[in-house]
Structure formats: C-alpha cells, structure tokens
Design a protein around this motif. Structure first.
Motif, mmCIF file in Angstrom:
data_model
loop_
_atom_site.group_PDB
_atom_site.id
_atom_site.type_symbol
_atom_site.label_atom_id
_atom_site.label_comp_id
_atom_site.label_asym_id
_atom_site.label_seq_id
_atom_site.Cartn_x
_atom_site.Cartn_y
_atom_site.Cartn_z
ATOM 1 N N ARG A 1 0.836 -1.209 0.000
ATOM 2 C CA ARG A 1 0.000 0.000 0.000
ATOM 3 C C ARG A 1 0.868 1.256 0.000
ATOM 4 N NH1 ARG A 1 -3.477 -0.828 5.127
ATOM 5 N NH2 ARG A 1 -4.257 1.258 4.556
ATOM 6 N N ALA A 2 1.990 1.209 0.749
ATOM 7 C CA ALA A 2 2.879 2.379 0.772
ATOM 8 C C ALA A 2 3.490 2.621 -0.599
ATOM 9 C CB ALA A 2 3.972 2.173 1.817
ATOM 10 N N ARG A 3 3.879 1.556 -1.293
ATOM 11 C CA ARG A 3 4.458 1.735 -2.630
ATOM 12 C C ARG A 3 3.429 2.318 -3.595
ATOM 13 N NH1 ARG A 3 6.650 -3.537 -5.672
ATOM 14 N NH2 ARG A 3 4.386 -3.951 -5.594
ATOM 15 N N ALA A 4 2.161 1.896 -3.459
ATOM 16 C CA ALA A 4 1.122 2.422 -4.348
ATOM 17 C C ALA A 4 0.855 3.902 -4.109
ATOM 18 C CB ALA A 4 -0.165 1.618 -4.175
ATOM 19 N N LYS A 5 1.032 4.370 -2.837
ATOM 20 C CA LYS A 5 0.741 5.762 -2.510
ATOM 21 C C LYS A 5 1.983 6.641 -2.491
ATOM 22 C CE LYS A 5 -3.404 4.807 0.225
ATOM 23 N NZ LYS A 5 -4.106 5.043 1.500
ATOM 24 N N LEU A 6 3.138 6.057 -2.802
ATOM 25 C CA LEU A 6 4.380 6.813 -2.663
ATOM 26 C C LEU A 6 4.386 8.073 -3.529
ATOM 27 C CD1 LEU A 6 7.129 6.784 -1.267
ATOM 28 C CD2 LEU A 6 8.044 5.511 -3.219
ATOM 29 N N ASP A 7 3.827 8.017 -4.744
ATOM 30 C CA ASP A 7 3.837 9.165 -5.642
ATOM 31 C C ASP A 7 2.647 10.086 -5.406
ATOM 32 O OD1 ASP A 7 6.157 8.238 -6.835
ATOM 33 O OD2 ASP A 7 5.062 7.022 -8.313
ATOM 34 N N THR A 8 1.493 9.542 -5.095
ATOM 35 C CA THR A 8 0.275 10.356 -4.971
ATOM 36 C C THR A 8 0.082 10.906 -3.562
ATOM 37 O OG1 THR A 8 -1.017 8.378 -4.480
ATOM 38 C CG2 THR A 8 -0.853 9.051 -6.795
ATOM 39 N N ASP A 9 0.458 10.163 -2.506
ATOM 40 C CA ASP A 9 0.238 10.620 -1.118
ATOM 41 C C ASP A 9 1.445 10.225 -0.267
ATOM 42 O OD1 ASP A 9 -0.731 11.435 1.277
ATOM 43 O OD2 ASP A 9 -2.577 10.231 1.236
ATOM 44 N N PRO A 10 2.541 10.984 -0.347
ATOM 45 C CA PRO A 10 3.764 10.628 0.390
ATOM 46 C C PRO A 10 3.568 10.543 1.904
ATOM 47 C CG PRO A 10 4.202 12.322 -1.246
ATOM 48 C CD PRO A 10 2.712 12.192 -1.170
ATOM 49 N N VAL A 11 2.694 11.395 2.443
ATOM 50 C CA VAL A 11 2.480 11.387 3.908
ATOM 51 C C VAL A 11 1.869 10.050 4.344
ATOM 52 C CG1 VAL A 11 1.285 12.495 5.822
ATOM 53 C CG2 VAL A 11 2.242 13.881 3.974
ATOM 54 N N ALA A 12 0.815 9.635 3.613
ATOM 55 C CA ALA A 12 0.191 8.349 3.948
ATOM 56 C C ALA A 12 1.171 7.202 3.733
ATOM 57 C CB ALA A 12 -1.060 8.150 3.104
ATOM 58 N N ALA A 13 1.976 7.309 2.673
ATOM 59 C CA ALA A 13 2.973 6.265 2.431
ATOM 60 C C ALA A 13 3.980 6.188 3.573
ATOM 61 C CB ALA A 13 3.680 6.533 1.107
ATOM 62 N N GLN A 14 4.364 7.370 4.119
ATOM 63 C CA GLN A 14 5.303 7.393 5.244
ATOM 64 C C GLN A 14 4.697 6.724 6.475
ATOM 65 O OE1 GLN A 14 8.385 8.377 5.074
ATOM 66 N NE2 GLN A 14 8.896 8.157 7.252
ATOM 67 N N LEU B 1 2.395 4.395 6.471
ATOM 68 C CA LEU B 1 2.345 2.954 6.222
ATOM 69 C C LEU B 1 3.717 2.302 6.387
ATOM 70 C CD1 LEU B 1 -0.061 2.880 3.147
ATOM 71 C CD2 LEU B 1 -0.525 1.963 5.419
ATOM 72 N N LEU B 2 4.770 3.019 5.964
ATOM 73 C CA LEU B 2 6.121 2.490 6.149
ATOM 74 C C LEU B 2 6.459 2.354 7.634
ATOM 75 C CD1 LEU B 2 8.090 4.365 3.349
ATOM 76 C CD2 LEU B 2 7.575 1.916 3.459
ATOM 77 N N GLN B 3 6.065 3.364 8.424
ATOM 78 C CA GLN B 3 6.308 3.282 9.877
ATOM 79 C C GLN B 3 5.526 2.116 10.495
ATOM 80 O OE1 GLN B 3 5.283 7.125 11.408
ATOM 81 N NE2 GLN B 3 7.153 8.119 10.643
ATOM 82 N N GLN B 4 4.282 1.940 10.034
ATOM 83 C CA GLN B 4 3.472 0.835 10.534
ATOM 84 C C GLN B 4 4.099 -0.513 10.150
ATOM 85 O OE1 GLN B 4 -0.727 1.259 9.737
ATOM 86 N NE2 GLN B 4 -1.063 -0.973 9.814
ATOM 87 N N ALA B 5 4.598 -0.618 8.918
ATOM 88 C CA ALA B 5 5.261 -1.842 8.486
ATOM 89 C C ALA B 5 6.532 -2.086 9.278
ATOM 90 C CB ALA B 5 5.566 -1.763 6.994
ATOM 91 N N HIS B 6 7.268 -1.013 9.569
ATOM 92 C CA HIS B 6 8.493 -1.146 10.367
ATOM 93 C C HIS B 6 8.185 -1.679 11.772
ATOM 94 C CE1 HIS B 6 11.832 0.509 12.919
ATOM 95 N NE2 HIS B 6 12.522 -0.129 11.980
ATOM 96 N N ALA B 7 7.136 -1.106 12.385
ATOM 97 C CA ALA B 7 6.751 -1.575 13.719
ATOM 98 C C ALA B 7 6.298 -3.029 13.664
ATOM 99 C CB ALA B 7 5.636 -0.685 14.273
ATOM 100 N N GLY B 8 5.522 -3.381 12.625
ATOM 101 C CA GLY B 8 5.096 -4.770 12.500
ATOM 102 C C GLY B 8 6.257 -5.719 12.300
ATOM 103 N N ALA B 9 7.273 -5.293 11.517
ATOM 104 C CA ALA B 9 8.449 -6.138 11.319
ATOM 105 C C ALA B 9 9.188 -6.373 12.631
ATOM 106 C CB ALA B 9 9.372 -5.500 10.287
ATOM 107 N N LYS B 10 9.310 -5.313 13.456
ATOM 108 C CA LYS B 10 9.981 -5.472 14.750
ATOM 109 C C LYS B 10 9.188 -6.413 15.661
ATOM 110 C CE LYS B 10 10.473 -1.130 15.897
ATOM 111 N NZ LYS B 10 10.939 0.051 16.673
#
Length: 432
Positions: free
Chosen positions: A267-280, A282-291
């Motif tokens: 989802r973050a990759r899909a929004k990276l160009d259109t909504d960078p804030v939302a993509a950021q 999602l990346l933080q959420q994915a990072h927390a989930g990975a940890k």
C-alpha cells in the motif's frame, strides 16, 4: 538380584556408621525374631499339604491345595514387606496377571502355572532352617557381647566371688572385678563383629528373598522393555505436540504479522507518488510490525532451544527465566558438572512451563527453583506459595512436562493440595 536396596548416608563400613544406621538394628531384630515365623510356615504348610494331598481322591484335597496356594502366596507377600522393612530390599511382585471374571478355577489354574507361586513355596519351606541358623548366630554373638561387657558386674554378684570361662576346653578363672576388666574391650570387639555379621547375613537373606520372591530376569527384562516402550511413546507424543505448537505459533503469530507488513509495504508503494504522507505512515506501521514479528520469532526460538542454555548452561538460562517472572523467584542450582544436553533442555522447559503456570494460575507471591545432582540423577524442584490444586490432567501442560521427562526415563510428580503450597519435582537420569 531382582530387587532394589535402600542406601543411606549413614550406611558404610565404619563401626560408628553401622551403629547409627537403622538398617543394622532392623536387620538384627529380624534375624532374632524370624525363626518362629519360619517354624509356623513350615508346620502349617507341612500339615496343610499332607492333608490335602491325602484327600485329593475325594476332591476335598483339591480345595485344600487351592487354599494352601492362596495362603502361601499371602505369606510370600508378607515376606516381601518384611524384607523391605528389615533389609531395605524392595521386591516387586512377580505374579502373572489373573484372568478377568469370576471363574475361580481359571484363576487357580493360572496361579498353579505361575513359576513365581512355586518359588514362593520354596522360600517359605527354607524360612525355618534359615531362620534357625540366623537365630543361633545372632544369639551367640549378642549373648557373648552382653556376657563379656557385664562380667565385672556378674562377678560382684556371684556367691563365691569368682567366675570362670571355658575357652577351647580350658577354664579361665576370675576371682575379683579387676581381673575381669580385660573382658570389656573384648566384648566391645565382639559387639562390632556382631554388627558386621548382622549386616552381612541381612544382605545375604535379602539376596535370597529377591531371587525366590522377586521376578525372574526374563520378567524384569520384559517389564523394562514395556517401560521403555511407554517412555518412547510418550516422548514421541511430546515431540509431536511441540511441533504442532510451533506450527500454530508461526501461523497465528509471526506469519500473520509478516503478511500485514507485506500488505503495508504494498500500500505504501502504491501511494508513494500520490500521497507521500500516507505512504510514510504505512512504512512506519510496516516497520513496527516487522519489529514485532522479529520479537515473536525470537521468543519462539527461545521456546525451542534458547541460545543461552547452549552457551552458558542451566544456571544462566534458569536465572533468565526467573528474572522475567512477575513474582520473586529464588534460584538455587548446585551442579558440579553440566548434565547431558537432553537433560538440560528438559529441565529448562520444566522450570519455564512451571513458572508460567505459577504466574497464570497460582496467585503466588513468591516461588523457588532448586536443581541439584544426586549421583546419576538431576533433581529439579519448583515450589510456590499459591493456592494449589494443580493437577497433571491428560492434554494439559503438566502432563506434557511429564511426557518430556518420560522421554529419557525421568519421573515428574506434582504435590499441590488445595490451599498450597505446590511442589513440582522432576527426577531426570543422567545415564541411560
């Protein structure tokens, strides 16, 4: 020998240790008092068997033989208990299982075909001559001891003021208490000899009882084979249950979190160009989930076989488990050398699971863990001051720990009365 013998810290070769050892005096009492019981066996069997055999032709003797067989097997059971009390010899029952149902004839035929029944009869018939010999030996030694030690007293009480002792056909005269004083240390020496003789004869009697009243070598091997087969089956069941637990934890835990991480990254990759804030976000959420997934995998690996156990041994691994417990846990580990890896692993998981159960169910304010070495055994004890009532029910956690212990011929016992305290003890062999 087809029995096990109790040992104690006081049992040894020194006279003082023999003097303090209860087995010495239990053996002495048996050797002095068993002859009348042996006489009762001999006379009772002689009368009952002769009458029964003489009346077999009118069928009354058949009932008499059946009754005699039941009685001598009961007497043999008594002798096994006496051997345990007197000599510390545990003699397991050697009898074949009787057929089910109420057919008395089938049961009697099974008893008559059992070799252990006739070995019982041989022992009971030997009990009188053996008991008589043991009684005579004991009486000679103890009477000689008492006579020599008390000789100075006896000479003062004699009418003529003298005594004599016949040794090898020669009379030795004593005419005053002073001349009898050398008899006292001789009597003490005979006393020491009597203690050694009692223990040696007791060991010999216990060996005879184990041979005649215990199972044969074939029976012992069959029992051992059945025990090993059951232990192996329980070990396989425990391993299978552990495999299913690992699969469940992976599927319900780390696998779901990694799937969520992959979806967030997509989802973050899909929004990276259109909504960078939302993509950021999602990346933080994915990072927390990975940890979180990494933490769950680490805990899962620790549950399989913790690295600290391999690197630093039981002391460090158990201390780490105790440090994570929600209540104070006192740890005492006294192992001169590291036990085999399988024993370490099972001891670790028993302690870990037991402390987890204490935290969940016991409502305890403190717990303790003690691990010691007793010859070829590692003894693990976990106790707490909780509400008690723990049971090793089939399919439960404690039953799983018992299966783990059984995989190496270990034994797990649970003593947990209502109201507490609870003590879980595992005896794990280091040699098998």
């Amino acid at each position: 020998m087809n029995g096990t013998v109790e040992t104690s810290a006081s049992s040894g070769r020194g006279p003082l240790r023999l003097l303090k050892d209860p087995l010495t005096w239990r053996s002495a009492a048996f050797l002095l008092l068993h002859a009348p019981l042996g006489l009762a066996y001999f006379v009772g069997l002689a009368v009952l068997l002769s009458v029964s055999v003489g009346t077999v032709v009118i069928w009354v003797g058949v009932l008499g033989l059946a009754l005699a067989m039941i009685l001598w097997r009961a007497a043999a059971m008594l002798e096994r208990r006496l051997a345990h009390l007197a000599f510390g010899v545990r003699i397991p029952s050697p009898y074949r299982a009787l057929p089910a149902g109420h057919n008395l004839l089938r049961k009697w035929r099974t008893m008559a075909a059992d070799p252990a029944t006739w070995k019982d009869l041989v022992y009971l018939l030997l009990a009188f001559p053996l008991g008589l010999a043991e009684f005579i030996m004991s009486m000679v030694l103890w009477a000689t001891t008492v006579s020599l030690v008390t000789m100075p007293i006896w000479i003062t009480q004699s009418r003529g003021g003298y005594l004599y002792v016949t040794v090898a056909g020669h009379d030795i005269w004593f005419d005053d208490p002073v001349t009898t004083l050398p008899a006292v240390p001789v009597g003490i020496g005979v006393f020491v000899l009597a203690m050694y003789a009692v223990r040696i004869v007791g060991i010999a009697h216990g060996a005879i009882a184990s041979y005649l009243l215990g199972p044969s070598e074939t029976q012992a091997l069959r029992a051992r084979t059945a025990q090993l087969r059951a232990s192996r089956a329980r070990g396989v069941d425990a391993a299978e249950a552990e495999r299913r637990r690992i699969e469940r934890d992976l599927h319900d835990g780390a696998q779901q979190r990694l799937l969520a991480v992959a979806m967030d990254l997509g989802r973050a990759r899909a929004k990276l160009d259109t909504d960078p804030v939302a993509a950021q976000e999602l990346l933080q959420q994915a990072h927390a989930g990975a940890k979180e997934a990494i933490a769950e995998l680490r805990n899962l690996a620790r549950g399989i076989y913790p690295a600290i156990l391999t690197d630093r041994g039981l002391d460090a691994a158990i201390s780490a488990v105790a440090a994570r417990a929600p209540m104070p846990v006192e740890v005492e580990i006294d192992l001169p050398t590291r036990p085999p890896a399988a024993v370490e692993s099972i001891a670790y998981f028993i302690v870990s699971e037991a402390l987890t159960n204490v935290a969940k169910y016991a409502r305890a304010t403190r717990a303790s863990v003690t691990i010691t070495r007793d010859q070829t055994w590692v003894i693990v004890e976990i106790s707490d001051n909780g509400v008690g009532g723990a049971e090793a029910t089939p399919g439960g956690g404690l039953a799983g720990l018992a299966d783990r212990a059984a995989g190496i011929d270990g034994i797990l016992t649970v003593n947990s009365p209502l109201g507490g305290p609870t003590v879980i003890r595992a005896d794990l062999p280091c040699v098998w």
